[in-house]
Design a protein around this motif. Structure first.
Motif, PDB file in Angstrom:
ATOM      1  N   ALA A 183       0.295   2.205   8.489  1.00 25.54           N
ATOM      2  CA  ALA A 183       0.749   3.253   7.585  1.00 25.54           C
ATOM      3  C   ALA A 183      -0.373   4.261   7.400  1.00 25.54           C
ATOM      4  CB  ALA A 183       1.137   2.667   6.233  1.00 25.54           C
ATOM      5  N   VAL A 184       0.004   5.532   7.291  1.00 19.57           N
ATOM      6  CA  VAL A 184      -0.953   6.623   7.097  1.00 19.57           C
ATOM      7  C   VAL A 184      -0.454   7.485   5.948  1.00 19.57           C
ATOM      8  CG1 VAL A 184      -2.016   8.655   8.169  1.00 19.57           C
ATOM      9  CG2 VAL A 184      -1.576   6.609   9.552  1.00 19.57           C
ATOM     10  N   SER A 185      -1.351   7.798   5.018  1.00 20.19           N
ATOM     11  CA  SER A 185      -0.963   8.637   3.885  1.00 20.19           C
ATOM     12  C   SER A 185      -1.310  10.098   4.165  1.00 20.19           C
ATOM     13  CB  SER A 185      -1.684   8.188   2.610  1.00 20.19           C
ATOM     14  OG  SER A 185      -3.015   8.646   2.601  1.00 20.19           O
TER      15      SER A 185
ATOM     16  N   ARG B 245      -3.109  11.889   2.496  1.00 18.81           N
ATOM     17  CA  ARG B 245      -4.521  12.126   2.186  1.00 18.81           C
ATOM     18  C   ARG B 245      -5.454  11.553   3.244  1.00 18.81           C
ATOM     19  NH1 ARG B 245      -5.892  10.652  -3.779  1.00 18.81           N
ATOM     20  NH2 ARG B 245      -7.807  11.658  -3.122  1.00 18.81           N
ATOM     21  N   GLY B 246      -4.880  10.885   4.260  1.00 17.00           N
ATOM     22  CA  GLY B 246      -5.682  10.380   5.365  1.00 17.00           C
ATOM     23  C   GLY B 246      -6.065   8.915   5.290  1.00 17.00           C
ATOM     24  N   ALA B 247      -5.523   8.176   4.339  1.00 18.14           N
ATOM     25  CA  ALA B 247      -5.802   6.739   4.254  1.00 18.14           C
ATOM     26  C   ALA B 247      -4.951   6.000   5.282  1.00 18.14           C
ATOM     27  CB  ALA B 247      -5.501   6.226   2.853  1.00 18.14           C
ATOM     28  N   MET B 248      -5.463   4.864   5.758  1.00  8.20           N
ATOM     29  CA  MET B 248      -4.742   4.046   6.731  1.00  8.20           C
ATOM     30  C   MET B 248      -4.697   2.599   6.273  1.00  8.20           C
ATOM     31  SD  MET B 248      -6.149   5.342  10.477  1.00  8.20           S
ATOM     32  CE  MET B 248      -6.917   3.778  10.679  1.00  8.20           C
ATOM     33  N   LEU B 249      -3.602   1.931   6.607  1.00  8.92           N
ATOM     34  CA  LEU B 249      -3.442   0.493   6.366  1.00  8.92           C
ATOM     35  C   LEU B 249      -2.806  -0.125   7.599  1.00  8.92           C
ATOM     36  CD1 LEU B 249      -1.906   0.436   2.775  1.00  8.92           C
ATOM     37  CD2 LEU B 249      -4.194  -0.299   3.421  1.00  8.92           C
TER      38      LEU B 249
ATOM     39  N   GLY C  43       0.819  -1.214   0.000  1.00  9.70           N
ATOM     40  CA  GLY C  43       0.000   0.000   0.000  1.00  9.70           C
ATOM     41  C   GLY C  43       0.848   1.257   0.000  1.00  9.70           C
ATOM     42  N   ILE C  44       1.915   1.243   0.782  1.00 11.09           N
ATOM     43  CA  ILE C  44       2.828   2.389   0.821  1.00 11.09           C
ATOM     44  C   ILE C  44       3.417   2.642  -0.560  1.00 11.09           C
ATOM     45  CG2 ILE C  44       5.069   3.173   1.684  1.00 11.09           C
ATOM     46  CD1 ILE C  44       4.339   1.817   4.352  1.00 11.09           C
ATOM     47  N   GLU C  45       3.813   1.582  -1.209  1.00 14.40           N
ATOM     48  CA  GLU C  45       4.386   1.713  -2.554  1.00 14.40           C
ATOM     49  C   GLU C  45       3.392   2.359  -3.513  1.00 14.40           C
ATOM     50  OE1 GLU C  45       6.192  -1.152  -6.060  1.00 14.40           O
ATOM     51  OE2 GLU C  45       6.200  -1.869  -3.997  1.00 14.40           O
ATOM     52  N   GLN C  46       2.133   1.944  -3.452  1.00 10.93           N
ATOM     53  CA  GLN C  46       1.104   2.537  -4.314  1.00 10.93           C
ATOM     54  C   GLN C  46       0.887   4.011  -3.987  1.00 10.93           C
ATOM     55  OE1 GLN C  46      -2.397   0.101  -3.964  1.00 10.93           O
ATOM     56  NE2 GLN C  46      -1.439  -1.646  -4.956  1.00 10.93           N
ATOM     57  N   TRP C  47       0.816   4.326  -2.704  1.00  8.69           N
ATOM     58  CA  TRP C  47       0.641   5.732  -2.316  1.00  8.69           C
ATOM     59  C   TRP C  47       1.793   6.580  -2.833  1.00  8.69           C
ATOM     60  CZ3 TRP C  47      -0.574   4.527   3.497  1.00  8.69           C
ATOM     61  CH2 TRP C  47      -1.886   4.094   3.611  1.00  8.69           C
ATOM     62  N   ARG C  48       3.033   6.095  -2.654  1.00  9.59           N
ATOM     63  CA  ARG C  48       4.203   6.851  -3.092  1.00  9.59           C
ATOM     64  C   ARG C  48       4.208   7.032  -4.606  1.00  9.59           C
ATOM     65  NH1 ARG C  48       6.139  10.163  -0.956  1.00  9.59           N
ATOM     66  NH2 ARG C  48       8.260   9.833  -1.629  1.00  9.59           N
ATOM     67  N   GLU C  49       3.754   6.028  -5.344  1.00  9.03           N
ATOM     68  CA  GLU C  49       3.673   6.136  -6.804  1.00  9.03           C
ATOM     69  C   GLU C  49       2.705   7.244  -7.216  1.00  9.03           C
ATOM     70  OE1 GLU C  49       2.605   2.237  -8.191  1.00  9.03           O
ATOM     71  OE2 GLU C  49       4.627   1.449  -7.882  1.00  9.03           O
ATOM     72  N   HIS C  50       1.731   7.546  -6.357  1.00  5.04           N
ATOM     73  CA  HIS C  50       0.772   8.615  -6.625  1.00  5.04           C
ATOM     74  C   HIS C  50       1.186   9.939  -5.979  1.00  5.04           C
ATOM     75  CE1 HIS C  50      -1.768   5.099  -7.625  1.00  5.04           C
ATOM     76  NE2 HIS C  50      -2.212   5.934  -8.549  1.00  5.04           N
ATOM     77  N   GLY C  51       2.417  10.009  -5.495  1.00  5.15           N
ATOM     78  CA  GLY C  51       2.956  11.257  -4.973  1.00  5.15           C
ATOM     79  C   GLY C  51       2.560  11.589  -3.550  1.00  5.15           C
ATOM     80  N   GLU C  52       1.985  10.639  -2.831  1.00  9.48           N
ATOM     81  CA  GLU C  52       1.573  10.907  -1.454  1.00  9.48           C
ATOM     82  C   GLU C  52       2.740  10.710  -0.492  1.00  9.48           C
ATOM     83  OE1 GLU C  52      -2.289   9.496  -0.048  1.00  9.48           O
ATOM     84  OE2 GLU C  52      -2.551   8.634  -2.041  1.00  9.48           O
ATOM     85  N   ALA C  53       2.755  11.508   0.559  1.00 11.02           N
ATOM     86  CA  ALA C  53       3.700  11.311   1.652  1.00 11.02           C
ATOM     87  C   ALA C  53       3.103  10.261   2.583  1.00 11.02           C
ATOM     88  CB  ALA C  53       3.921  12.621   2.397  1.00 11.02           C
TER      89      ALA C  53
END
Length: 75
Positions: A39-41, A43-47, A7-17
């Motif tokens: 993990a927290v993005s 944009r406020g997503a959590m995993l 999930g972190i990898e996907q978030w980072r691919e979309h430019g999220e911290a």
């Protein structure tokens, strides 16, 4: 347990911290073991999870603050 790294990898691919919280030590009865991750993005997503729900909100807030602080010093 779900591997939050995908999930972190996907978030980072979309430019999220992203901030990652990890349980490093437990005492007595604990809903999660050492090594559990959440993990927290930006944009406020959590995993993942670091507790049975009792402290997730506080960890989420700390992660958001860490992301803001990091972005402040890296911009």
């Amino acid at each position: 347990m779900y591997d939050v790294l995908d999930g972190i990898e996907q978030w980072r691919e979309h430019g999220e911290a992203v901030a990652l919280a990890t349980v490093v030590r437990t005492f007595g009865s604990s809903p999660r073991v050492a090594g559990a991750k959440m993990a927290v993005s930006s944009r406020g997503a959590m995993l993942g999870s670091v507790s049975g729900g009792c402290i997730e909100g506080a960890v989420f807030d700390a992660c958001q603050e860490a992301i803001k602080t990091c972005l402040l010093y890296t911009s």
